[in-house]
Structure formats: structure tokens, C-alpha cells
Design a protein around this motif. Structure first.
Motif, PDB file in Angstrom:
ATOM      1  N   CYS A 199     102.161-153.142 -63.254  1.00 23.29           N
ATOM      2  CA  CYS A 199     100.910-153.573 -62.618  1.00 23.29           C
ATOM      3  C   CYS A 199      99.878-152.468 -62.782  1.00 23.29           C
ATOM      4  O   CYS A 199     100.051-151.353 -62.267  1.00 23.29           O
ATOM      5  CB  CYS A 199     101.141-153.875 -61.134  1.00 23.29           C
ATOM      6  N   LEU A 200      98.818-152.776 -63.526  1.00 30.50           N
ATOM      7  CA  LEU A 200      97.696-151.844 -63.652  1.00 30.50           C
ATOM      8  C   LEU A 200      96.756-152.085 -62.471  1.00 30.50           C
ATOM      9  O   LEU A 200      96.177-153.163 -62.349  1.00 30.50           O
ATOM     10  CB  LEU A 200      96.956-152.069 -64.967  1.00 30.50           C
ATOM     11  N   TYR A 201      96.626-151.074 -61.603  1.00 31.80           N
ATOM     12  CA  TYR A 201      95.739-151.212 -60.454  1.00 31.80           C
ATOM     13  C   TYR A 201      94.456-150.434 -60.737  1.00 31.80           C
ATOM     14  O   TYR A 201      94.475-149.204 -60.912  1.00 31.80           O
ATOM     15  CB  TYR A 201      96.390-150.706 -59.174  1.00 31.80           C
ATOM     16  N   PHE A 202      93.324-151.145 -60.777  1.00 26.22           N
ATOM     17  CA  PHE A 202      92.042-150.564 -61.140  1.00 26.22           C
ATOM     18  C   PHE A 202      91.338-150.024 -59.893  1.00 26.22           C
ATOM     19  O   PHE A 202      91.092-150.766 -58.935  1.00 26.22           O
ATOM     20  CB  PHE A 202      91.160-151.611 -61.826  1.00 26.22           C
ATOM     21  N   ILE A 203      91.023-148.750 -59.939  1.00 26.49           N
ATOM     22  CA  ILE A 203      90.340-148.067 -58.836  1.00 26.49           C
ATOM     23  C   ILE A 203      88.873-147.914 -59.208  1.00 26.49           C
ATOM     24  O   ILE A 203      88.540-147.453 -60.305  1.00 26.49           O
ATOM     25  CB  ILE A 203      90.976-146.694 -58.564  1.00 26.49           C
ATOM     26  N   ALA A 204      87.987-148.299 -58.302  1.00 25.76           N
ATOM     27  CA  ALA A 204      86.548-148.191 -58.557  1.00 25.76           C
ATOM     28  C   ALA A 204      86.149-146.717 -58.671  1.00 25.76           C
ATOM     29  O   ALA A 204      86.635-145.872 -57.905  1.00 25.76           O
ATOM     30  CB  ALA A 204      85.766-148.873 -57.443  1.00 25.76           C
ATOM     31  N   PRO A 205      85.266-146.386 -59.617  1.00 23.15           N
ATOM     32  CA  PRO A 205      84.886-144.972 -59.840  1.00 23.15           C
ATOM     33  C   PRO A 205      83.884-144.470 -58.805  1.00 23.15           C
ATOM     34  O   PRO A 205      82.746-144.119 -59.129  1.00 23.15           O
ATOM     35  CB  PRO A 205      84.290-145.013 -61.249  1.00 23.15           C
ATOM     36  N   THR A 206      84.304-144.403 -57.547  1.00 21.76           N
ATOM     37  CA  THR A 206      83.410-143.942 -56.482  1.00 21.76           C
ATOM     38  C   THR A 206      83.269-142.424 -56.476  1.00 21.76           C
ATOM     39  O   THR A 206      82.261-141.891 -56.014  1.00 21.76           O
ATOM     40  CB  THR A 206      83.937-144.401 -55.119  1.00 21.76           C
TER      41      THR A 206
END
Length: 407
Positions: A150-157
């Protein structure tokens, strides 16, 4: 209590055949069988809309796995959906059936409190389907739809993990190989990426979240050990996806053009895409499949069987469980038989009432027709009697006048 008798250990003697026997060809046999059978890999992508999930998948496999979408005409989903895209790939004669599971709608609502639940339910439903197939008598055609990564995408905050990110990974890390990636990392500077990665790993460690890390074996060669260490140091992967080529000097590259320069997707100095592809596809795809089967699925299977045994209070005794299931089945069949009998009687009564009503209607019509026939018969007899008496029916005065004239 009698002391347990210790079993004598049988010494293992290492010997070499005096001549070539042939079992050294076993890896070649496995290789030929694998090529003939082909491979299957199921990859799940999770993240908020607009983080470039479809673009990254197309970039990873260097083909259009995702169809082109018109995002302007597309309505945002009202609930979290589970969509599967299947693509058959072939490279140097090796066939791969790739299943990509997308989760549109995740994290796009005002209230994302339980947005992880449909995804967890889908992963466990795939485990249940595989377990059910394993328990069948005929297990020749088992379809493996379990999620291998599972690739979990983290927002670039640039700050740290959001509560939704932490809750999702805490809920799913014991069911799937989690691989966190920082999406659209070209929005951050190098210093921001380093600090962001450190804070993400601190949050993961503090919340005891288990993410997938390449296993390190003692018999691995130094080059493999060094590659695995570099992959671990790059996690979470700061990636940039781009499936279109641009001109960069005298060659074409996959990247993005900005006023300040070019981002080359395949350049390790620009992003971690190469390391992600190295781990996910080139070196650890089979490891991900094996870990899913031997660890994640086995833990789920064991807990499921233990829970099913505790339901009967027998510690999982197969004979007792069989008797309980037999009694439950017999009770179910008795209930179904009573319901079928009641429905049958109801249908018979309805048919009987319908026939009785039809019979009454027929009698009424018969009586009415009989009365009409009797009236018609009387009229005919009256007409006949008048004709026989010499008078036309309906004109008695004219008949008398005519009779007087002939006199």
C-alpha cells in the motif's frame, strides 16, 4: 508427572556427491515454472485527491495503467470508493498481472473520522476470500486478490503527519505492507524535505507504526546490503511523478520544466523515485508477496480461526465444531422447511379462494344466461301461438278488419 523424554538429536552430516546428480538445476526448474505461470501483484494507492497518485503509478510502470481522466468534468465522490484497475504487463517474456486498487474520496471530506474503515474492510474481505478458497475441497484454482503493498501518499505540507495520516497507518499497518511516500516533493526545498522526513519518522516511531523495510539477510552480498541500507535511509520516499518526456539538452528525460530549472524523475539527486521503484519492483516485489502471505495473512488467519473456535467455547476442537455446525445447519433447514410449508399453504389457500370466486362467477353467469334463454323461449312460443291462430303478432285490430272485408 512423568518427566518428558528428550528426543536424541540426529547429527546432520554434510556430504557432496561424487558426480553430478542434477538437483543443482532446481532453481532453473522453478525459474521455468514461474515464467510459464506468470506473476501477480496487487498494489493499493491511498491519499487525498490531487497528490498525483495515478501519475506516479504510470511513471513507476512506464505505461498508462490509469486511463486519462477529465478531472474538470468529473464529479467528486460522495463516499470513499474502492476501484480496481487490472493491467497485463510483459517485459522480456515475463508476464505480470498488475492490480491497482484506488480509493477515490479518501481524505476529501470535512469529517474524515472513519475514512480508513472501508479500506480496512476491503483488505480483510480479500483475506476472507482467500481463506474461504483454501478451505474448499478443490484448491487448484485459488484466485489471490490479497493486497501486497500500500503506497500511502502524504501531502507535502513540510510540517508533520496529520491526525488522519497517523490514524490510517495505525489501523492498517498490521494488515498490509505500508510504504509512505511524500507526494509532489518538488514543492519543497531540500532542507524542508530533510526536516519533513525526520518529523514523519518520529511520528511513525512514537505511534509504533510498522512500515515496510527491506529485510537484511546475513548471506546477502555487500552490494545488496548497501542498497537496502540506502533504501531504508531514504524512507519515506520523496517522489515526483511524470509520465511525459521533455527536452533536456541533447536528450529526452521524464521530468518537469520550471522557470528555475528541470526536475528529472530518474535522477536520484532530484527525488527518491529510483529508490522507490528499486524496492517496490526491481528487488523486493517477491519479498512483499511473501511477507503478505507468510506474516500478515497468517496472523489474520490464526486470529480468525481462534475466534471461530472460541465462539463454540471448545478451544477450536474440530469434532465439537462439526457437531455444532451440524446442529445449526439442521435447525436452519427445519426453519426453512417450516417457512416453505407456510408459504405453500398460503399459496394453496389463495388459489382455492380464486377458484371458488371463479366458480361463483360461472354459476352467476350460467343462471343469467339460463334466465335469458327461458325468456327468449317464452317469446318464441307466444309468437308461434299467434301465428298458428292466424293473427300477426302485435296487430290484432288489422287482422279483424281484414277478416270482415272478405265476408
Amino acid at each position: 508427572m512423568s518427566a518428558e523424554v528428550e528426543q536424541p538429536q540426529i547429527p546432520i552430516v554434510k556430504k557432496k556427491p561424487n558426480c553430478f546428480v542434477g538437483f543443482a538445476n532446481l532453481p532453473n526448474q522453478v525459474h521455468r515454472k514461474s515464467i510459464k505461470k506468470g506473476f501477480q501483484f496487487t498494489l493499493m494507492v491511498v491519499g487525498e485527491s490531487g497528490l498525483g497518485k495515478s501519475t506516479l503509478i504510470n511513471t513507476l510502470f512506464n505505461t498508462s495503467v490509469y486511463p486519462n481522466k477529465d478531472h474538470n468534468a468529473e464529479e467528486p465522490p460522495k463516499t470513499i470508493q474502492i476501484e480496481t484497475i487490472t493491467t497485463n504487463l510483459e517485459e522480456n517474456g515475463i508476464k505480470l498481472k498488475l492490480n491497482v486498487i484506488d480509493t477515490p474520496g479518501f481524505g476529501d471530506f470535512v469529517n474524515n473520522e472513519s475514512s480508513w474503515k472501508p479500506i480496512l474492510d476491503d483488505i480483510e474481505a480479500r483475506f476472507d476470500s482467500y481463506l474461504e478458497q483454501e478451505n474448499k475441497v478443490n484448491r487448484k484454482k485459488i484466485v489471490d486478490e490479497r493486497v501486497h503493498a500500500c503506497l500511502y501518499f502524504i501531502a507535502p505540507t513540510g510540517h508533520s503527519l496529520k491526525p488522519l495520516d497517523i490514524e490510517f497507518m495505525k489501523r492498517l499497518h498490521h494488515r498490509v505492507n505500508l510504504i509512505p511516500v511524500i507526494a509532489k516533493s518538488d514543492l519543497l526545498t531540500e532542507e524542508e524535505i530533510v526536516g519533513f522526513k525526520a518529523r514523519i519518522m518520529e511520528d511513525i516511531s512514537y505511534n509504533k507504526i510498522q512500515i515496510y523495510r527491506p529485510p537484511i539477510y546475513e548471506n546477502d552480498d555487500p552490494e545488496t546490503l548497501q542498497e537496502n541500507k540506502e533504501i531504508v535511509l531514504r524512507m519515506p520516499f520523496a517522489v515526483v511523478g511524470c509520465d511525459k518526456e521533455i527536452d533536456a539538452g541533447n536528450k529526452k528525460i521524464r521530468g518537469r520544466q520550471y522557470p528555475w530549472g528541470i526536475i528529472d524523475v530518474d535522477n536520484e539527486d532530484h527525488c527518491d523515485f529510483i529508490k522507490l521503484r528499486q524496492m517496490l519492483i526491481r528487488t523486493h516485489m517477491e519479498e512483499l508477496r511473501e511477507y503478505t502471505n507468510e506474516v500478515l495473512y497468517e496472523n489474520y488467519r490464526s486470529n480468525k480461526l481462534i475466534a471461530s473456535g472460541n465462539e463454540f467455547g471448545d478451544g477450536g476442537n474440530p469434532l465439537t465444531r462439526f457437531e455444532e455446525e451440524k446442529k445449526a445447519h439442521e435447525a436452519k433447514m427445519t426453519k426453512m422447511e417450516a417457512e416453505m410449508k407456510m408459504v405453500f399453504q398460503q399459496k394453496v389457500q389463495e388459489k382455492k379462494n380464486k377458484l371458488m370466486q371463479s366458480d361463483a362467477d360461472l354459476h352467476a353467469r350460467h343462471k343469467e344466461m339460463k334466465e335469458k334463454l327461458i325468456n327468449q323461449r317464452r317469446e318464441l312460443e307466444e309468437t308461434k301461438r299467434q301465428l298458428e291462430s292466424g293473427a300477426r303478432p302485435g296487430t290484432p285490430e288489422k287482422s279483424r278488419k281484414g277478416k270482415g272485408y272478405f265476408k
